[in-house]
Design a protein around this motif. Structure first.
Motif, mmCIF file in Angstrom:
data_model
loop_
_atom_site.group_PDB
_atom_site.id
_atom_site.type_symbol
_atom_site.label_atom_id
_atom_site.label_comp_id
_atom_site.label_asym_id
_atom_site.label_seq_id
_atom_site.Cartn_x
_atom_site.Cartn_y
_atom_site.Cartn_z
ATOM 1 N N SER A 47 0.848 -1.187 0.000
ATOM 2 C CA SER A 47 0.000 0.000 0.000
ATOM 3 C C SER A 47 0.886 1.240 0.000
ATOM 4 N N THR A 48 0.451 2.282 -0.698
ATOM 5 C CA THR A 48 1.236 3.524 -0.743
ATOM 6 C C THR A 48 1.125 4.297 0.574
ATOM 7 N N THR A 49 0.031 4.075 1.307
ATOM 8 C CA THR A 49 -0.147 4.749 2.597
ATOM 9 C C THR A 49 -0.451 3.686 3.646
ATOM 10 N N ASP A 50 -0.333 4.033 4.914
ATOM 11 C CA ASP A 50 -0.657 3.068 5.971
ATOM 12 C C ASP A 50 -2.110 2.648 5.836
ATOM 13 N N ALA A 51 -2.349 1.354 5.839
ATOM 14 C CA ALA A 51 -3.700 0.831 5.653
ATOM 15 C C ALA A 51 -3.768 -0.549 6.292
ATOM 16 N N ARG A 52 -4.928 -1.178 6.196
ATOM 17 C CA ARG A 52 -5.081 -2.533 6.725
ATOM 18 C C ARG A 52 -5.922 -3.354 5.745
ATOM 19 N N LEU A 53 -5.577 -4.608 5.671
ATOM 20 C CA LEU A 53 -6.435 -5.542 4.944
ATOM 21 C C LEU A 53 -7.451 -6.030 5.972
ATOM 22 N N VAL A 54 -8.732 -5.722 5.759
ATOM 23 C CA VAL A 54 -9.733 -6.050 6.781
ATOM 24 C C VAL A 54 -10.666 -7.194 6.392
ATOM 25 N N GLY A 55 -10.601 -7.628 5.156
ATOM 26 C CA GLY A 55 -11.463 -8.737 4.782
ATOM 27 C C GLY A 55 -11.194 -9.216 3.373
ATOM 28 N N ILE A 56 -11.566 -10.471 3.125
ATOM 29 C CA ILE A 56 -11.416 -11.064 1.793
ATOM 30 C C ILE A 56 -12.655 -11.917 1.532
ATOM 31 N N THR A 57 -13.134 -11.855 0.316
ATOM 32 C CA THR A 57 -14.229 -12.742 -0.072
ATOM 33 C C THR A 57 -13.880 -13.386 -1.410
ATOM 34 N N PRO A 59 -16.101 -15.915 -4.533
ATOM 35 C CA PRO A 59 -17.308 -16.670 -4.870
ATOM 36 C C PRO A 59 -17.126 -18.182 -4.728
ATOM 37 N N VAL A 60 -15.868 -18.670 -4.615
ATOM 38 C CA VAL A 60 -15.654 -20.116 -4.548
ATOM 39 C C VAL A 60 -15.679 -20.664 -3.129
ATOM 40 N N ALA A 61 -15.737 -19.770 -2.135
ATOM 41 C CA ALA A 61 -15.679 -20.232 -0.739
ATOM 42 C C ALA A 61 -16.721 -19.537 0.118
ATOM 43 N N GLU A 62 -17.199 -20.281 1.132
ATOM 44 C CA GLU A 62 -18.175 -19.724 2.061
ATOM 45 C C GLU A 62 -17.525 -18.628 2.917
ATOM 46 N N ARG A 63 -16.246 -18.845 3.251
ATOM 47 C CA ARG A 63 -15.585 -17.960 4.194
ATOM 48 C C ARG A 63 -14.102 -17.879 3.855
ATOM 49 N N VAL A 64 -13.532 -16.684 3.938
ATOM 50 C CA VAL A 64 -12.103 -16.503 3.667
ATOM 51 C C VAL A 64 -11.486 -15.793 4.867
ATOM 52 N N GLU A 65 -10.378 -16.325 5.362
ATOM 53 C CA GLU A 65 -9.741 -15.731 6.545
ATOM 54 C C GLU A 65 -8.286 -15.375 6.282
ATOM 55 N N ILE A 66 -7.811 -14.365 7.012
ATOM 56 C CA ILE A 66 -6.397 -13.990 6.998
ATOM 57 C C ILE A 66 -5.779 -14.699 8.198
ATOM 58 N N HIS A 67 -4.747 -15.497 7.967
ATOM 59 C CA HIS A 67 -4.144 -16.244 9.071
ATOM 60 C C HIS A 67 -2.721 -15.805 9.352
ATOM 61 N N GLU A 68 -2.397 -15.879 10.642
ATOM 62 C CA GLU A 68 -1.035 -15.590 11.079
ATOM 63 C C GLU A 68 -0.455 -16.856 11.688
ATOM 64 N N MET A 69 0.798 -17.164 11.370
ATOM 65 C CA MET A 69 1.482 -18.328 11.941
ATOM 66 C C MET A 69 2.328 -17.834 13.108
ATOM 67 N N THR A 70 2.208 -18.526 14.233
ATOM 68 C CA THR A 70 3.049 -18.176 15.376
ATOM 69 C C THR A 70 3.598 -19.446 16.002
ATOM 70 N N MET A 71 4.733 -19.312 16.678
ATOM 71 C CA MET A 71 5.355 -20.421 17.382
ATOM 72 C C MET A 71 4.836 -20.414 18.822
ATOM 73 N N ALA A 80 -6.717 -16.740 13.122
ATOM 74 C CA ALA A 80 -7.339 -15.785 12.204
ATOM 75 C C ALA A 80 -7.121 -14.371 12.721
ATOM 76 N N LEU A 81 -6.766 -13.471 11.828
ATOM 77 C CA LEU A 81 -6.599 -12.058 12.185
ATOM 78 C C LEU A 81 -7.841 -11.296 11.736
ATOM 79 N N SER A 82 -8.260 -10.307 12.549
ATOM 80 C CA SER A 82 -9.380 -9.469 12.110
ATOM 81 C C SER A 82 -8.900 -8.471 11.060
ATOM 82 N N SER A 83 -7.600 -8.141 11.106
ATOM 83 C CA SER A 83 -7.045 -7.288 10.053
ATOM 84 C C SER A 83 -5.535 -7.460 9.993
ATOM 85 N N LEU A 84 -4.982 -7.177 8.832
ATOM 86 C CA LEU A 84 -3.536 -7.295 8.623
ATOM 87 C C LEU A 84 -2.984 -5.911 8.288
#
Ligand SMILES: [Cu+2]
Length: 145
Positions: A47-57, A59-71, A80-84
């Motif tokens: 992104s050119t400015t500070d922003a957040r990815l807040v959702g993804i949809t 048509p091929v899936a009922e639900r799409v989530e943003i995931h974070e991997m942690t140890m 699942a993250l509410s925003s990235l």
């Protein structure tokens, strides 16, 4: 009001309301086998400015989530993250084995290698204004293919 003043006022309004400009590179999605209900999608987002990815949809899936991997206690876990956060000018990579990825749940169809799968990303800028970006993810088995 003179035309010149009108024009410059319009320009100011446009400048003030400029939305984050977001670039998505190499969006791709893992093909699925019949009956498989979940798959992953990957891309690089800048992104050119500070922003957040807040959702993804998609048509091929009922639900799409943003995931974070942690140890956690030597075990990789995903949540699942509410925003990235998208820091201005910095590419955020969502990649297999990386910190982030996208997951699609309850697939409505099998995703076959070579398919082009639409994804709509909702971006929120630092003034909470939302815009959406449509990308087409190539179904393939790895980023390099
Ligand atoms: Cu995941």
């Amino acid at each position: 009001m003179s035309r010149l003043i009108q024009t410059s006022m319009l320009f100011t309004l446009l400048t003030l309301s400029a939305y984050a400009e977001v670039t998505v590179q190499n969006p791709w999605i893992r093909p699925s086998v019949p009956q498989q209900k979940v798959t992953g999608a990957f891309m690089s987002i800048t992104s050119t400015t500070d922003a957040r990815l807040v959702g993804i949809t998609s048509p091929v899936a009922e639900r799409v989530e943003i995931h974070e991997m942690t140890m956690e206690n030597d075990v990789m876990k995903m949540r699942a993250l509410s925003s990235l956060p998208l820091v201005a000018g910095k590419a955020v990579k969502l990649a297999p084995g990386g910190s982030y990825h996208i997951m699609l749940f309850d697939l409505h169809q099998q995703i076959k290698a070579g398919d082009t799968i639409p994804l709509t990303l909702t971006i929120e800028d630092d003034q909470k204004r939302q815009s959406s970006i449509k990308v087409k993810a190539n179904a393939k088995r790895s980023a390099a293919q």
